[in-house]
Design a protein around this motif. Structure first.
Motif, PDB file in Angstrom:
ATOM      1  N   VAL A  25       0.830  -1.206   0.000  1.00  0.00           N
ATOM      2  CA  VAL A  25       0.000   0.000   0.000  1.00  0.00           C
ATOM      3  C   VAL A  25       0.862   1.253   0.000  1.00  0.00           C
ATOM      4  O   VAL A  25       0.610   2.210  -0.752  1.00  0.00           O
ATOM      5  CB  VAL A  25      -0.954  -0.002   1.210  1.00  0.00           C
ATOM      6  CG1 VAL A  25      -1.630   1.357   1.357  1.00  0.00           C
ATOM      7  CG2 VAL A  25      -2.001  -1.095   1.060  1.00  0.00           C
ATOM      8  N   ALA A  26       1.903   1.265   0.841  1.00  0.00           N
ATOM      9  CA  ALA A  26       2.782   2.437   0.894  1.00  0.00           C
ATOM     10  C   ALA A  26       3.476   2.658  -0.445  1.00  0.00           C
ATOM     11  O   ALA A  26       3.624   3.803  -0.908  1.00  0.00           O
ATOM     12  CB  ALA A  26       3.809   2.268   2.009  1.00  0.00           C
ATOM     13  N   ALA A  27       3.906   1.584  -1.090  1.00  0.00           N
ATOM     14  CA  ALA A  27       4.555   1.702  -2.395  1.00  0.00           C
ATOM     15  C   ALA A  27       3.569   2.182  -3.454  1.00  0.00           C
ATOM     16  O   ALA A  27       3.920   2.985  -4.331  1.00  0.00           O
ATOM     17  CB  ALA A  27       5.158   0.361  -2.802  1.00  0.00           C
ATOM     18  N   TRP A  28       2.331   1.699  -3.394  1.00  0.00           N
ATOM     19  CA  TRP A  28       1.285   2.119  -4.338  1.00  0.00           C
ATOM     20  C   TRP A  28       1.077   3.629  -4.284  1.00  0.00           C
ATOM     21  O   TRP A  28       1.006   4.302  -5.307  1.00  0.00           O
ATOM     22  CB  TRP A  28       0.000   1.367  -3.994  1.00  0.00           C
ATOM     23  CG  TRP A  28      -1.181   1.646  -4.866  1.00  0.00           C
ATOM     24  CD1 TRP A  28      -1.417   1.152  -6.118  1.00  0.00           C
ATOM     25  CD2 TRP A  28      -2.315   2.447  -4.526  1.00  0.00           C
ATOM     26  NE1 TRP A  28      -2.630   1.619  -6.577  1.00  0.00           N
ATOM     27  CE2 TRP A  28      -3.196   2.399  -5.623  1.00  0.00           C
ATOM     28  CE3 TRP A  28      -2.668   3.194  -3.399  1.00  0.00           C
ATOM     29  CZ2 TRP A  28      -4.430   3.088  -5.629  1.00  0.00           C
ATOM     30  CZ3 TRP A  28      -3.876   3.873  -3.402  1.00  0.00           C
ATOM     31  CH2 TRP A  28      -4.735   3.815  -4.506  1.00  0.00           C
ATOM     32  N   LEU A  29       1.031   4.155  -3.069  1.00  0.00           N
ATOM     33  CA  LEU A  29       0.827   5.596  -2.913  1.00  0.00           C
ATOM     34  C   LEU A  29       2.075   6.392  -3.272  1.00  0.00           C
ATOM     35  O   LEU A  29       1.985   7.475  -3.853  1.00  0.00           O
ATOM     36  CB  LEU A  29       0.392   5.903  -1.477  1.00  0.00           C
ATOM     37  CG  LEU A  29      -1.067   5.527  -1.179  1.00  0.00           C
ATOM     38  CD1 LEU A  29      -1.315   5.451   0.311  1.00  0.00           C
ATOM     39  CD2 LEU A  29      -2.019   6.513  -1.826  1.00  0.00           C
ATOM     40  N   ALA A  30       3.241   5.856  -2.950  1.00  0.00           N
ATOM     41  CA  ALA A  30       4.482   6.551  -3.300  1.00  0.00           C
ATOM     42  C   ALA A  30       4.649   6.627  -4.813  1.00  0.00           C
ATOM     43  O   ALA A  30       5.085   7.647  -5.363  1.00  0.00           O
ATOM     44  CB  ALA A  30       5.682   5.850  -2.665  1.00  0.00           C
ATOM     45  N   ALA A  31       4.297   5.541  -5.512  1.00  0.00           N
ATOM     46  CA  ALA A  31       4.391   5.549  -6.972  1.00  0.00           C
ATOM     47  C   ALA A  31       3.466   6.600  -7.566  1.00  0.00           C
ATOM     48  O   ALA A  31       3.833   7.300  -8.525  1.00  0.00           O
ATOM     49  CB  ALA A  31       4.035   4.162  -7.522  1.00  0.00           C
ATOM     50  N   GLN A  32       2.283   6.757  -6.993  1.00  0.00           N
ATOM     51  CA  GLN A  32       1.368   7.791  -7.475  1.00  0.00           C
ATOM     52  C   GLN A  32       1.944   9.184  -7.246  1.00  0.00           C
ATOM     53  O   GLN A  32       1.838  10.069  -8.105  1.00  0.00           O
ATOM     54  CB  GLN A  32       0.022   7.663  -6.780  1.00  0.00           C
ATOM     55  CG  GLN A  32      -0.757   6.433  -7.179  1.00  0.00           C
ATOM     56  CD  GLN A  32      -2.171   6.441  -6.623  1.00  0.00           C
ATOM     57  OE1 GLN A  32      -2.596   7.389  -5.984  1.00  0.00           O
ATOM     58  NE2 GLN A  32      -2.896   5.372  -6.864  1.00  0.00           N
ATOM     59  N   ALA A  33       2.537   9.395  -6.080  1.00  0.00           N
ATOM     60  CA  ALA A  33       3.114  10.706  -5.784  1.00  0.00           C
ATOM     61  C   ALA A  33       4.233  11.040  -6.764  1.00  0.00           C
ATOM     62  O   ALA A  33       4.333  12.171  -7.255  1.00  0.00           O
ATOM     63  CB  ALA A  33       3.632  10.734  -4.343  1.00  0.00           C
ATOM     64  N   HIS A  34       5.087  10.060  -7.066  1.00  0.00           N
ATOM     65  CA  HIS A  34       6.150  10.287  -8.047  1.00  0.00           C
ATOM     66  C   HIS A  34       5.572  10.598  -9.427  1.00  0.00           C
ATOM     67  O   HIS A  34       5.991  11.551 -10.091  1.00  0.00           O
ATOM     68  CB  HIS A  34       7.053   9.050  -8.139  1.00  0.00           C
ATOM     69  CG  HIS A  34       8.059   8.946  -7.040  1.00  0.00           C
ATOM     70  ND1 HIS A  34       9.058   9.884  -6.852  1.00  0.00           N
ATOM     71  CD2 HIS A  34       8.233   8.010  -6.076  1.00  0.00           C
ATOM     72  CE1 HIS A  34       9.804   9.530  -5.816  1.00  0.00           C
ATOM     73  NE2 HIS A  34       9.323   8.400  -5.325  1.00  0.00           N
TER      74      HIS A  34
END
Length: 416
Positions: A213-222
């Motif tokens: 989940v954290a990676a999913w959101l970080a990828a969106q932010a990038h």
């Protein structure tokens, strides 16, 4: 002015073309890439940047602003009387209290930490409230400050390694909920603090679902930071997929769902790059994962499910600027109801983009009205919706211009 006087930096303001070149370069786009994304050629972009062509029409300016992910239209036009927030909302009233909770650095034991089971129950309630409320930002904005403080306290007061890892998993999910609130708010630094803290808490938890989940959101932010950050989005996304894939043969529903959500995100980034085959290949892989889930399953964070795959297909087609395909996918997706009000509103906005791309602006405006009905706070903070409304408010058709103007007032463009 004497020859030794300090020159006034505003004597010769930047022309539109100069601003365009600076903003394009900052986003890491070539002239050919920008031209293709706005339906023009690279030589057209060069002519605008060098001043051989004048300032484009408003509809083209708005398309450029969309591609460049500008936060304020005046950054491109230079007209300070035309200050319009596009991809950042005007700021939710609850933002200061959420920001204060994120920024706090408590070192003393000022509150008794609740058990992780209690926090998990509150989180489930918060996600349910977000999905069911039309004013979802207001609802979760009221819950977040105490959730953030209590989750931080639970980590600090954990008595064993196992308790601390479990507490970090809860804290990571609290930051995930927080990221939904701070997205499209006028504080990019806060968004990145929340995303990074979510990643750190997930790593400390050693929990595969929390990491996903954290990676999913970080990828969106990038990805939302612009074209030059797409590689970073892929790096986070694909490494996390490689970590999760060995777990898939015996995966729980939530692990399968977060893996499917990450797989689609890889396709979304590919679509933003214009990589048609790669984008649809990832979408196909994600659809296969969704097919393994129970028919009524709905992931509370990512919305990954059977129901969401049609909406994802619309997004892929729109990002690839496939007008006819995006409308076809929109028609197919309408057969399924998305249970989350904000996610349903987001899908309506994507459909509106599809209809406008296909030359159906009246249907696009009607679809945006449906998005407003589902979740007013979603459309209020969505830059794509604002772009369509602003563009159609300049339409030569009086009835369309009137409808767009009325919708602009309803979604708060005039107050932005």
């Amino acid at each position: 002015m004497s020859s030794g006087a300090t020159p006034d930096p505003y004597t010769d303001p930047l022309a539109f073309g100069q601003r365009l070149q600076i903003l394009r370069t900052r986003r890491g786009l070539t002239r050919d890439q920008l031209g293709g994304l706005v339906g023009r050629s690279g030589s057209w972009v060069k002519s605008v940047e060098t001043g051989r062509l004048g300032t484009p029409k408003l509809e083209v300016i708005l398309r450029i602003a969309e591609v460049l992910r500008l936060r304020d239209l005046s950054d491109l036009t230079g007209d300070q009387s035309m200050r319009v927030d596009l991809f950042t909302g005007p700021g939710h009233p609850r933002l200061p209290s959420v920001k204060a909770a994120v920024d706090a650095f408590p070192l003393t034991r000022t509150r008794e930490a609740p058990p992780t089971a209690h926090l998990n129950a509150r989180l489930r309630g918060a996600w349910q409230a977000r999905h069911s409320a039309p004013n979802h930002r207001d609802v979760i904005g009221a819950l977040l400050p105490d959730l953030i403080r209590d989750a931080q306290a639970t980590v600090r007061q954990a008595n064993s390694g196992a308790e601390r890892r479990a507490a970090h998993a809860v804290l990571a999910e609290v930051y995930s909920l927080t990221q939904f609130f701070v997205a499209y708010q006028p504080d990019a630094a806060l968004l990145w603090r929340v995303a990074e803290r979510g990643l750190v808490a997930a790593q400390e938890s050693e929990d595969p679902h929390a990491l996903g989940v954290a990676a999913w959101l970080a990828a969106q932010a990038h990805r939302d930071a612009g074209h030059s950050h797409f590689d970073a989005a892929d790096a986070v996304n694909l490494r996390t997929l490689a970590f999760l894939e060995p777990l898939l043969p015996d995966a729980s529903d939530e692990i399968l769902a977060i893996t499917g959500a990450l797989t689609f995100e890889a396709g979304y980034t590919a679509a933003r790059r214009g990589e048609t085959g790669t984008a649809w290949r990832y979408w196909d892989q994600a659809r296969a994962m969704a097919a393994r889930l129970p028919a009524d399953y709905y992931h509370p964070v990512t919305s990954f499910s059977h129901a969401i795959m049609g909406a994802h297909a619309v997004t892929i087609a729109v990002e690839l600027h496939q007008g006819g395909e995006s409308v076809r996918q929109a028609a197919a997706a309408d057969a399924v109801t998305i249970p989350s009000r904000p996610r349903r509103a987001r899908h309506r906005i994507e459909e509106a983009r599809a209809y406008q791309l296909d030359g159906q602006p009246d249907v696009a405006l009607a679809t945006l009205a449906q998005a407003h009905e589902a979740a007013p706070e979603t459309i209020k903070y969505n830059g794509f919706a604002k772009r369509i409304v602003l563009e159609e408010a300049e339409s030569k058709a009086p009835a369309r211009r009137r409808r767009a103007s009325e919708l602009a007032a309803r979604i708060g463009v005039l107050a932005a």
